[in-house]
Each structure stands twice: as structure tokens, then as C-alpha cells.
Scaffold this active site. Structure first.
Site, PDB file in Angstrom:
ATOM      1  N   ASN A  11       0.857  -1.193   0.000  1.00 26.56           N
ATOM      2  CA  ASN A  11       0.000   0.000   0.000  1.00 26.56           C
ATOM      3  C   ASN A  11       0.889   1.239   0.000  1.00 26.56           C
ATOM      4  O   ASN A  11       1.427   1.619   1.036  1.00 26.56           O
ATOM      5  CB  ASN A  11      -0.913  -0.012   1.239  1.00 26.56           C
ATOM      6  CG  ASN A  11      -1.741   1.256   1.308  1.00 26.56           C
ATOM      7  OD1 ASN A  11      -1.925   1.951   0.308  1.00 26.56           O
ATOM      8  ND2 ASN A  11      -2.244   1.586   2.492  1.00 26.56           N
ATOM      9  N   LYS A  13       0.023   4.267  -0.402  1.00 26.11           N
ATOM     10  CA  LYS A  13      -0.661   5.484   0.072  1.00 26.11           C
ATOM     11  C   LYS A  13      -0.395   6.624  -0.932  1.00 26.11           C
ATOM     12  O   LYS A  13      -0.322   6.363  -2.124  1.00 26.11           O
ATOM     13  CB  LYS A  13      -0.197   5.848   1.481  1.00 26.11           C
ATOM     14  CG  LYS A  13      -0.157   4.643   2.421  1.00 26.11           C
ATOM     15  CD  LYS A  13       0.035   5.033   3.840  1.00 26.11           C
ATOM     16  CE  LYS A  13       0.267   3.788   4.679  1.00 26.11           C
ATOM     17  NZ  LYS A  13      -0.008   3.960   6.072  1.00 26.11           N
ATOM     18  N   HIS A 101      -9.555   1.482   4.395  1.00 21.34           N
ATOM     19  CA  HIS A 101      -8.294   1.688   5.127  1.00 21.34           C
ATOM     20  C   HIS A 101      -8.547   2.670   6.267  1.00 21.34           C
ATOM     21  O   HIS A 101      -9.335   3.608   6.120  1.00 21.34           O
ATOM     22  CB  HIS A 101      -7.218   2.224   4.175  1.00 21.34           C
ATOM     23  CG  HIS A 101      -5.858   2.208   4.792  1.00 21.34           C
ATOM     24  ND1 HIS A 101      -5.442   3.174   5.672  1.00 21.34           N
ATOM     25  CD2 HIS A 101      -4.834   1.317   4.691  1.00 21.34           C
ATOM     26  CE1 HIS A 101      -4.206   2.893   6.077  1.00 21.34           C
ATOM     27  NE2 HIS A 101      -3.817   1.770   5.490  1.00 21.34           N
ATOM     28  N   GLU A 103      -6.953   5.097   7.326  1.00 21.10           N
ATOM     29  CA  GLU A 103      -6.733   6.505   6.976  1.00 21.10           C
ATOM     30  C   GLU A 103      -7.955   7.066   6.265  1.00 21.10           C
ATOM     31  O   GLU A 103      -8.321   8.234   6.455  1.00 21.10           O
ATOM     32  CB  GLU A 103      -5.461   6.638   6.124  1.00 21.10           C
ATOM     33  CG  GLU A 103      -4.220   6.457   7.000  1.00 21.10           C
ATOM     34  CD  GLU A 103      -3.011   5.887   6.286  1.00 21.10           C
ATOM     35  OE1 GLU A 103      -2.971   5.901   5.044  1.00 21.10           O
ATOM     36  OE2 GLU A 103      -2.099   5.413   6.990  1.00 21.10           O
ATOM     37  N   GLU A 173      -5.824  -4.465  10.602  1.00 23.68           N
ATOM     38  CA  GLU A 173      -4.803  -3.430  10.782  1.00 23.68           C
ATOM     39  C   GLU A 173      -5.114  -2.608  12.029  1.00 23.68           C
ATOM     40  O   GLU A 173      -5.897  -1.643  11.966  1.00 23.68           O
ATOM     41  CB  GLU A 173      -4.799  -2.491   9.567  1.00 23.68           C
ATOM     42  CG  GLU A 173      -4.448  -3.174   8.273  1.00 23.68           C
ATOM     43  CD  GLU A 173      -3.758  -2.207   7.327  1.00 23.68           C
ATOM     44  OE1 GLU A 173      -2.640  -2.510   6.915  1.00 23.68           O
ATOM     45  OE2 GLU A 173      -4.322  -1.139   7.024  1.00 23.68           O
ATOM     46  N   GLY A 179       2.073   2.695  10.638  1.00 22.14           N
ATOM     47  CA  GLY A 179       3.025   3.795  10.444  1.00 22.14           C
ATOM     48  C   GLY A 179       3.679   4.262  11.723  1.00 22.14           C
ATOM     49  O   GLY A 179       4.321   5.313  11.757  1.00 22.14           O
ATOM     50  N   SER A 218       3.057  -1.780  10.494  1.00 19.35           N
ATOM     51  CA  SER A 218       4.514  -1.785  10.688  1.00 19.35           C
ATOM     52  C   SER A 218       5.153  -3.145  10.412  1.00 19.35           C
ATOM     53  O   SER A 218       6.072  -3.564  11.118  1.00 19.35           O
ATOM     54  CB  SER A 218       4.872  -1.280  12.093  1.00 19.35           C
ATOM     55  OG  SER A 218       4.408   0.054  12.257  1.00 19.35           O
TER      56      SER A 218
HETATM   57  C1  PEP Z   1      -0.870   0.424   5.846  1.00 18.96           C
HETATM   58  O1  PEP Z   1      -0.732   1.452   5.217  1.00 18.96           O
HETATM   59  O2  PEP Z   1      -1.863  -0.272   5.618  1.00 18.96           O
HETATM   60  C2  PEP Z   1       0.138   0.060   6.839  1.00 18.96           C
HETATM   61  C3  PEP Z   1      -0.026  -1.054   7.502  1.00 18.96           C
HETATM   62  O3  PEP Z   1       1.198   0.908   6.992  1.00 18.96           O
HETATM   63  P1  PEP Z   1       2.589   0.586   7.744  1.00 18.96           P
HETATM   64  O4  PEP Z   1       3.075  -0.745   7.220  1.00 18.96           O
HETATM   65  O5  PEP Z   1       3.489   1.712   7.388  1.00 18.96           O
HETATM   66  O6  PEP Z   1       2.295   0.505   9.206  1.00 18.96           O
END
Ligand code: PEP
Length: 256
Positions: A11, A13, A101, A103, A173, A179, A218
Site C-alpha cells: 500500500n 498510500k 483503510h 486513513e 490493521e 506507520g 509496521s
Molecule cells: C498500511 O498502510 O496499511 C500500513 C499497515 O502501513 P505501515 O506498514 O506503514 O504501518
């Protein structure tokens, strides 16, 4: 050992120009081509920003790496400024779409009701929906994780018929792990993925066994093998580490 094929998704983003997207593909494809083509290997998906979709589709054409969008509207067309439809994503060559997601839920007002419409529209159009769910830190601290996951799963899948449930991919998630560099422990991630599977099984046992549930939050080369080795975890949705072709390839290899 589960028979579910792991799915590793990048992803990006709001990162990478069209040129950078092409450079990433040039660097990544030789590293993952064999792994992804191997029938026992993971499904590998790149989710670029809309403007880079066509470039990534062209770069991956004919190979085992597939392409997903990061969002979609549920209507086929109309007066929805700034939105794109399932038909437009298919036209651009996407195979899948990330929906809900955190976000989008937190920053752009994505609702459970909208997701309950988006997921079946994606399926009806032949797109693989990757439905994201997950609790905030506050919700986990007050022991509300299961309640939040149940609400998001019930809503997101409410208009999906039982016989199509296993075609959806769920990405668990936890928001506090996205992040932040804070990863859920493999035990925490497995517990939550197992709970999500039990919710699907309660609707349809076969679907519970068949549905793929990714972990996201992460994921890095250093922790990928521990997470992906868990029975209930069928892959990863990777944000930050997916921007680097070496790191992403290492995560794909950990699933192979
Ligand atoms: C994501 O954007 O879905 C995500 C899990 O980001 P990160 O791996 O940076 O935590």
C-alpha cells in the site's frame, strides 16, 4: 498448514510519482518474479495511487504481480467529483481494491455504511476487495477490540452473500500499529485474525476456513516471518516498508 494462499500487498498510500512507480517496478520485479509465479508462493499485489495505476499495470503485464487501487466509489458513474468507480479501475487494469483503510475512515469520513455498499460492488465487478478493519489504541485499552472488529466486519460484509464471503480478503490493521513502528505481537495479531475468522465462520463455516486474513501495521523484513508464520495470518498489507523494493521483496520472500 492452511491451504489459503498468502497475499502480500504494497500500500503506497500517497507516495510515488508515475516515474518513481516505474522505477520501483523495474527494481522489484526481478526479485519477486519466481516467488510469485511459484504455485506455492504468495499472491503479490501493488496498490499505487490512481495516477500510477496504468504505469504499474503496464510494467507488471504478463507477470505474476498484480495491481490494486486504494479506494473506489460504489456508484458506476455520476456526479461524484474526485471519485473513481469499479468499472474505471477495471478499465485501468486493476485486479483488486483496498477498501476502508483506517486513513480513509479517520481522515476522509469513510463509513461502515459506504463500505457495506463498496464491498459487493467490487465483487460484482470482478475486483478482489481487500476490506480493512482494526481498532484504535484507545479501543484496545478499554478492551473494545472484539466489539469494534465485529461492527466493522458485520457492516462491511452485510451485503455479501454467504457463498461469496471467501472471495473477500480482510486486512486486520490495528490503527495503533500503522506507520508507528509499533507492531502487534504475533500473538495479538493471530488472536485478532482468529476472532475475525470466527465471525465469518459463524455466518458460513466453509467461508471462515477459506477467507484470507492479512495483518497490517509496521510489517518489516525483520518481523515478517514471525507474523506470516502464524496459522491464522494469511499475508500482509504493507505500508512504509513497501516503498522500498528490497524491503518489500524481503517481506514477499518471508511468505514464500
Ligand atoms: C498500511 O498502510 O496499511 C500500513 C499497515 O502501513 P505501515 O506498514 O506503514 O504501518
Amino acid at each position: 498448514m492452511s491451504e489459503r494462499r498468502p497475499i502480500i500487498a504494497a500500500n503506497w498510500k500517497m507516495n510515488k510519482t508515475i516515474e518513481e512507480a516505474g522505477q520501483f517496478c523495474d527494481a522489484l520485479l526481478p526479485k519477486v518474479a519466481e516467488l510469485a509465479a511459484d504455485t506455492g508462493g504468495p499472491q503479490v499485489v501493488i496498490c499505487p495511487p490512481f495516477l500510477a495505476l496504468a504505469t504499474v499495470v503496464a510494467a507488471t503485464k504478463g507477470g505474476p504481480v498484480e495491481v490494486a487501487a486504494q479506494n473506489m466509489h460504489f456508484e458506476p458513474d455520476g456526479a461524484y467529483t474526485g471519485e473513481v468507480s469499479a468499472g474505471m479501475l477495471l478499465d485501468a487494469g486493476a485486479l483488486a481494491v483496498v477498501l476502508g483503510h483506517s486513513e480513509r475512515r479517520q481522515l476522509f469520513g469513510e463509513t461502515d455504511e459506504a463500505l457495506s455498499r463498496k464491498v459487493p460492488v467490487a465483487l460484482d465487478n470482478g475486483l478482489l476487495p481487500i476490506l480493512c478493519v482494526g481498532e484504535s489504541e484507545e479501543e484496545r485499552e478499554r478492551d473494545d477490540t472484539d466489539r469494534v472488529l465485529r461492527r466493522q466486519i458485520d457492516a462491511g460484509l452485510s451485503r455479501v452473500p454467504d457463498e461469496r464471503l471467501a472471495e473477500v480478503v480482510i486486512a486486520y490493521e490495528p490503527i495503533w500499529a500503522i506507520g508507528t513502528g509499533k507492531t502487534a505481537s504475533p500473538e495479538e495479531a493471530e488472536d485478532a485474525c482468529g476472532f475475525i475468522r470466527s465471525l465469518i465462520s459463524a455466518r458460513n463455516e466453509g467461508a471462515g476456513e477459506g477467507i484470507r486474513i492479512q495483518y497490517g501495521g509496521s510489517v518489516k523484513p525483520a518481523n515478517a516471518a514471525d507474523l506470516l508464520g502464524r496459522e491464522e495470518i494469511d499475508g500482509a498489507l504493507v505500508g512504509g516498508a513497501s516503498l522500498d523494493p528490497d524491503d518489500f521483496a524481503a517481506i514477499v520472500a518471508a511468505a514464500g
